[in-house]
Design an enzyme around this catalytic site. Structure first.
Site, PDB file in Angstrom:
ATOM      1  N   HIS A 154      25.440  -2.364  16.853  1.00  0.00           N
ATOM      2  CA  HIS A 154      24.975  -1.803  15.766  1.00  0.00           C
ATOM      3  C   HIS A 154      25.878  -1.119  14.597  1.00  0.00           C
ATOM      4  O   HIS A 154      25.317  -0.820  13.507  1.00  0.00           O
ATOM      5  CB  HIS A 154      24.176  -0.509  16.339  1.00  0.00           C
ATOM      6  CG  HIS A 154      23.108  -0.828  17.066  1.00  0.00           C
ATOM      7  ND1 HIS A 154      21.767  -0.754  16.971  1.00  0.00           N
ATOM      8  CD2 HIS A 154      23.069  -1.199  18.515  1.00  0.00           C
ATOM      9  CE1 HIS A 154      20.972  -1.151  17.641  1.00  0.00           C
ATOM     10  NE2 HIS A 154      21.551  -1.678  18.741  1.00  0.00           N
ATOM     11  N   ASP A 358      29.379   1.919   7.240  1.00  0.00           N
ATOM     12  CA  ASP A 358      28.179   2.037   8.295  1.00  0.00           C
ATOM     13  C   ASP A 358      27.597   0.534   8.650  1.00  0.00           C
ATOM     14  O   ASP A 358      27.471  -0.298   7.673  1.00  0.00           O
ATOM     15  CB  ASP A 358      27.003   2.635   7.121  1.00  0.00           C
ATOM     16  CG  ASP A 358      26.152   3.755   8.130  1.00  0.00           C
ATOM     17  OD1 ASP A 358      25.915   3.598   9.309  1.00  0.00           O
ATOM     18  OD2 ASP A 358      25.582   4.747   7.405  1.00  0.00           O
TER      19      ASP A 358
HETATM   20  C1  GDG Z   1      23.626   3.449  14.184  1.00  0.00           C
HETATM   21  C2  GDG Z   1      24.845   2.840  12.968  1.00  0.00           C
HETATM   22  C3  GDG Z   1      22.721   1.610  12.228  1.00  0.00           C
HETATM   23  C4  GDG Z   1      19.103  12.116  11.034  1.00  0.00           C
HETATM   24  N1  GDG Z   1      18.977  13.574  10.922  1.00  0.00           N
HETATM   25  C5  GDG Z   1      17.745  13.553  11.733  1.00  0.00           C
HETATM   26  C6  GDG Z   1      17.005  12.441  11.917  1.00  0.00           C
HETATM   27  N2  GDG Z   1      17.855  11.426  11.627  1.00  0.00           N
HETATM   28  C7  GDG Z   1      17.509   9.933  11.940  1.00  0.00           C
HETATM   29  C8  GDG Z   1      17.341   9.276  10.521  1.00  0.00           C
HETATM   30  C9  GDG Z   1      17.654   7.741  10.968  1.00  0.00           C
HETATM   31  C10 GDG Z   1      18.725   7.853  12.262  1.00  0.00           C
HETATM   32  O1  GDG Z   1      18.548   9.320  12.617  1.00  0.00           O
HETATM   33  C11 GDG Z   1      19.962   7.591  11.668  1.00  0.00           C
HETATM   34  O2  GDG Z   1      20.274   6.253  11.820  1.00  0.00           O
HETATM   35  P1  GDG Z   1      21.323   5.494  10.738  1.00  0.00           P
HETATM   36  O3  GDG Z   1      21.339   4.228  10.727  1.00  0.00           O
HETATM   37  O4  GDG Z   1      21.286   6.181   9.465  1.00  0.00           O
HETATM   38  O5  GDG Z   1      22.582   5.917  11.402  1.00  0.00           O
HETATM   39  P2  GDG Z   1      23.449   6.077  12.794  1.00  0.00           P
HETATM   40  O6  GDG Z   1      22.919   7.217  13.735  1.00  0.00           O
HETATM   41  O7  GDG Z   1      24.804   6.049  12.697  1.00  0.00           O
HETATM   42  O8  GDG Z   1      23.059   4.641  13.547  1.00  0.00           O
HETATM   43  C12 GDG Z   1      23.932   2.429  11.777  1.00  0.00           C
HETATM   44  C13 GDG Z   1      21.804   2.321  13.205  1.00  0.00           C
HETATM   45  O9  GDG Z   1      22.818   2.450  14.309  1.00  0.00           O
HETATM   46  C14 GDG Z   1      20.646   1.421  14.032  1.00  0.00           C
HETATM   47  O10 GDG Z   1      21.268   0.109  14.262  1.00  0.00           O
HETATM   48  O11 GDG Z   1      21.817   1.550  11.044  1.00  0.00           O
HETATM   49  O12 GDG Z   1      24.565   1.940  10.739  1.00  0.00           O
HETATM   50  O13 GDG Z   1      25.791   3.869  12.806  1.00  0.00           O
HETATM   51  O14 GDG Z   1      16.641   7.182  11.560  1.00  0.00           O
HETATM   52  O15 GDG Z   1      15.958   9.264  10.029  1.00  0.00           O
HETATM   53  N3  GDG Z   1      15.864  12.144  12.634  1.00  0.00           N
HETATM   54  C15 GDG Z   1      15.392  13.405  12.672  1.00  0.00           C
HETATM   55  N4  GDG Z   1      15.850  14.608  12.561  1.00  0.00           N
HETATM   56  C16 GDG Z   1      16.989  14.731  11.896  1.00  0.00           C
HETATM   57  O16 GDG Z   1      17.509  16.121  11.428  1.00  0.00           O
HETATM   58  N5  GDG Z   1      13.879  13.465  13.281  1.00  0.00           N
END
Ligand code: GDG
Length: 460
Positions: A154, A358
């Site tokens: 990921h 990322d």
């Molecule tokens: C890894 C990889 C890749 C965030 N704050 C809150 C909240 N979130 C949710 C967001 C989003 C998720 O968390 C974060 O996803 P990301 O993709 O931005 O980043 P990572 O957590 O680092 O994920 C990344 C991912 O895996 C999938 O393969 O895209 O590059 O690092 O959904 O909305 N959700 C809630 N409250 C929050 O305060 N409910």
């Protein structure tokens, strides 16, 4: 699908209904296909047991195991999150190389392989997720497992040069080659993986594009992950985000949503917002930044630093620019419920997504899905987010260039409706088309094709 679907991820949603995009997507495909989901329970046990606990899922089975405190510290906090995470995010300088953590990490992978080997059959298709389990295929092969083994990484694939900083760097290509299908987020990641094998004697790329190393043939391909865009759009329209924030009629809103992680570029983002306020002229609109940054991996020292820095810069910017009736940065160091996040995205004129590095970044896609298509906001996106390959209609910025990001904010806040719509139409079409269902389908179809080929080759 011939054979059973088996999923492995660090945490199994065994303690309640699944939530979060990825977990729900894996739950949905297991419900459809049947099969088994393996992973840790989230509980700490006094001693390591070579036994799974069975939990009934919705049409599938979950088999969980507990970590000991030493395993949680060495495998999860240590090698996975204090060595592999910074390494893959171009921060080898933040790696905490504590002797013993690698052995613990390998020990957990070996224990899981030993337990899984008792269950697995040759025609099973196993989909393993993320950097917690890089050596799992090698460990399963050592246990004699011949099932088709798929992996999805990921996070970014490490650069060849950075890999040298990993004491186990000679093992890394062997771990990868022990899978049959290696899924990466972007073409850029595939290029990094190919570069690693090109630099190794004995590795070759075959005519059909697959790789050969260590007496194994395997495929490395990109499968950009998506979101459940339709349900996100519906959730966004349920409530008025501007009411939730008590925003004045003329006040503009910029939003950032990130786990408080040093890879997400929060420090430079806050600096850029400060620079934007600095250069703002009297007739420019008054814009505030809502930054939601829930805590994550707080026991790891590098995360304490980014928290301190985020709080210092937002305090400084607010001290300089607040007025009696206005605070420019609302910084929330707490998780906000998903049904509240979606309308907040929709209320924002700008989605500010500026990671230094990322894998994909799902926030960029969620922001686009949540917009009102008739009056959409604009996504400002870092050139270092994997999402950039699929989202060229965003306003692309360099997260190291604070002046450029401040200027992008000015441009976007003044952008005419026609241009906002044109950019949004283009981005939304991609987010809806390449959603999370598309991601699971393309990955599993590719793994099924490989599994059929492997079984046919064995029969020859
Ligand atoms: C890894 C990889 C890749 C965030 N704050 C809150 C909240 N979130 C949710 C967001 C989003 C998720 O968390 C974060 O996803 P990301 O993709 O931005 O980043 P990572 O957590 O680092 O994920 C990344 C991912 O895996 C999938 O393969 O895209 O590059 O690092 O959904 O909305 N959700 C809630 N409250 C929050 O305060 N409910």
């Amino acid at each position: 699908m011939t054979g059973r679907l088996v999923v492995v991820s660090n945490r199994v949603p065994s303690d309640g209904p699944p939530s979060g995009g990825l977990v729900v997507a894996l739950h949905d495909c297991l419900t459809e296909e049947g099969g088994t989901w393996y992973g840790t329970s989230g509980r700490i046990a006094p001693t390591a047991q070579d036994e799974f606990t069975d939990v009934a899922g919705d049409g599938y089975d979950m088999r969980t195991f507990d970590l000991t405190q030493a395993e949680h510290d060495g495998y999860y906090l240590g090698y996975a999150n204090s060595v592999l995470w910074p390494l893959c995010h171009r921060r080898a300088d933040l790696m905490a190389l504590n002797s013993g953590d690698y052995d613990t990490y390998l020990g957990v992978n070996r224990r899981l392989a030993r337990m899984m080997a008792r269950d697995l059959k040759p025609d099973d298709q196993v989909w393993i997720h993320d950097y917690h389990f890089l050596p799992l295929a090698a460990c399963l092969r050592a246990e004699g497992v011949t099932a088709t083994l798929g992996y999805f990484h990921h996070i970014p694939f490490p650069a060849v040069h950075d890999l040298l900083a990993l004491p186990e760097h000679e093992l890394f290509p062997h771990w990868i080659a022990s899978f049959d299908l290696v899924g990466l987020q972007t073409q850029r990641d595939v290029a990094a993986a190919l570069e690693m094998y090109r630099s190794l004697a004995g590795a070759e790329q075959l005519r059909d594009g697959s790789l050969h190393y260590d007496n194994r043939t395997f495929e490395v391909r990109s499968f950009p992950i998506g979101i459940d865009a339709k349900s996100f759009a519906q959730a966004a329209a349920q409530r008025d985000g501007r009411d939730l924030l008590n925003l004045g009629a003329k006040e503009r809103l910029v939003i950032g949503v990130d786990r408080l992680d040093y890879s997400k570029g929060l420090d430079n983002r806050l600096r850029a917002f400060g620079a934007y306020l600095e250069a703002r002229e009297d007739n420019d609109p008054r814009a505030s930044l809502l930054q939601i940054a829930p805590p994550t991996r707080e026991e790891v020292a590098a995360y304490q630093n980014i928290r301190n820095e985020t709080e210092r810069i937002s305090g400084q910017v607010n001290g300089l620019h607040s007025d009696l009736d206005w605070t420019p940065i609302r910084y929330i160091h707490r998780a906000i419920p998903r049904e509240t996040i979606a309308p907040l995205y929709r209320a924002a004129d700008v989605g500010l997504v500026t990671p230094f590095c990322d894998g994909m970044n799902l926030v960029a896609k969620e922001y686009v899905a949540a917009q009102d298509p008739d009056d959409p906001g604009v996504l400002i996106l870092s050139q270092f987010a994997g999402a950039v390959e699929q989202m060229p209609s965003a306003v692309i910025v360099n997260p190291y260039d604070i002046g450029e990001m401040a200027q992008a904010l000015r441009t976007v806040l003044a952008m005419p409706l026609a241009e906002r719509r044109a950019r949004h139409d283009d981005l939304l079409a991609g987010v809806l088309r390449d959603d999370v269902g598309h991601w699971t389908r393309t990955y599993l179809d590719t793994m099924s094709r490989l599994a059929a080929k492997r079984l046919a080759d064995k029969g020859d």
